[in-house]
Design an enzyme around this catalytic site. Structure first.
Site, PDB file in Angstrom:
ATOM      1  CD  GLU A 230      42.915 -28.595  -5.499  1.00 20.29           C
ATOM      2  OE1 GLU A 230      43.437 -27.592  -4.999  1.00 20.29           O
ATOM      3  OE2 GLU A 230      43.161 -29.761  -5.113  1.00 20.29           O
ATOM      4  CG  LEU A 240      50.489 -24.251  -2.091  1.00 23.55           C
ATOM      5  CD1 LEU A 240      51.249 -23.287  -1.187  1.00 23.55           C
ATOM      6  CD2 LEU A 240      50.992 -24.148  -3.530  1.00 23.55           C
ATOM      7  CG  HIS A 241      47.234 -31.175  -2.889  1.00 23.54           C
ATOM      8  ND1 HIS A 241      46.386 -31.384  -1.831  1.00 23.54           N
ATOM      9  CD2 HIS A 241      46.459 -30.696  -3.905  1.00 23.54           C
ATOM     10  CE1 HIS A 241      45.144 -31.063  -2.190  1.00 23.54           C
ATOM     11  NE2 HIS A 241      45.175 -30.636  -3.442  1.00 23.54           N
ATOM     12  CG  ASP A 242      52.093 -32.875  -5.488  1.00 22.33           C
ATOM     13  OD1 ASP A 242      51.302 -33.415  -4.692  1.00 22.33           O
ATOM     14  OD2 ASP A 242      52.100 -33.144  -6.710  1.00 22.33           O
TER      15      ASP A 242
END
Ligand code: CA
Length: 319
Positions: A230, A240-242
């Site tokens: 990333e 840990l976006h989502d």
């Protein structure tokens, strides 16, 4: 509570699916898909394969938008290939599902579910806002019945991750996002403002291998790809976006600081895709977007890791 995930299934979307499935008091009633991290074809394929490998093949998957508003097609960028791999799952090949998506479209499923469950329904969007915008346009009264909408997207207090102004989910369909915000759809925005506070590296996920099964090996392999790529530096890790959007939807007490804003999406060339306050509504007494500014990382990250540990361990029994 019933939950729908709206995903462009790349790696952190897959993590969000597993994280949702591990929280048994919430009932995942369907996953809607669309273009974004990958094409919509791959989003459908990856979602079905992830549900299979986790032992949840009964959860319906719906096909949504294939391209952004105002365009006729979509091509995944090199930047996204770098983060999610050429197949969206870090080039880890999962067995293709024998299942197909449902005949009902993502938009019609969202509308039907909104009508059926109303305030008992939580919608988490973690891709571009195209499916939500289309559903809102087609049946605004139905969509406004949804109990809670949490959106992973935007960068209000810091720079974007696609351009200096724009975050990827907003950037991938600026017009659809602008439509949702301009229609005053109340939603909670979980943007880079908070997701960049929840990074994981290899040390965090090594416990997932304890179960040593097909799912745990796949999840470790594609997560390794993600946190390495990333930011191009495995020591920085991956955000840990989502999964964080799921966490804020299901555990709102972990949202420790937020601000209500009359948010808009900039469609000018100079700051295309920037999420900021709409100057026309600065005196608005009830701004409609809740922007997440801080989260309880100490609660969320360990909960995420142990929940996935459990889901991955149980995956071989679930099948
Ligand atoms: Ca996503």
């Amino acid at each position: 509570m019933k939950v729908i995930l709206d995903l462009d299934t790349g790696i952190d979307d897959a993590l969000a699916i597993a994280y949702t499935l591990g929280q048994k008091k919430f009932d995942l009633i369907g996953i809607t898909t669309l273009f974004g991290n990958v094409t919509v074809d791959l989003a459908v394929k990856n979602t079905l394969a992830i549900l299979d490998i986790l032992g949840f093949s009964f959860i319906p998957v719906y096909r949504g938008a294939s391209h952004p508003w105002g365009t006729s097609g979509y091509e995944t960028s090199e930047h996204l290939f770098q983060i999610h791999g050429y197949n969206g799952l870090g080039n880890v090949e999962l067995q293709q599902s024998a299942r197909k998506e449902e005949d009902l479209t993502a938009v019609d499923f969202l509308i039907q579910a909104a009508e059926k469950y109303g305030s008992d329904l939580i919608l988490v969007t973690a891709g571009p806002l195209t499916n939500l915008a289309e559903a809102l346009k087609k049946a605004p009264e139905s969509i406004k019945k949804i109990g809670k909408i949490v959106t992973m997207g935007g960068a209000v207090t810091l720079r974007g991750n696609v351009t200096p102004h724009a975050e990827a989910n907003i950037f991938n369909d600026v017009q659809a996002a602008a439509y949702c915000f301009n229609q005053r759809l109340p939603l909670t925005l979980v943007g880079l403002d908070v997701t960049l506070k929840t990074m994981i590296t290899g040390a965090d996920i090594c416990s997932w291998l304890q179960s040593d099964n097909e799912a745990s090996r796949a999840f470790v392999d594609f997560s390794n790809y993600y946190y390495t790529n990333e930011y191009g530096d495995a020591t920085i890790g991956g955000a840990l976006h989502d999964p964080l959007a799921v966490a804020i939807a299901l555990h709102p007490e972990w949202l420790t600081q937020s601000i209500q804003l009359p948010l808009m999406v900039d469609i000018s060339e100079v700051a295309y895709g920037r999420t900021s306050s709409n100057p026309d509504f600065l005196m608005e007494p009830n701004p409609w977007i809740q922007v997440a500014l801080d989260v309880n990382t100490q609660k969320f990250v360990p909960h995420f890791i142990t929940t996935l540990e459990k889901v991955l361990a149980e995956s071989s029994l679930a099948k």
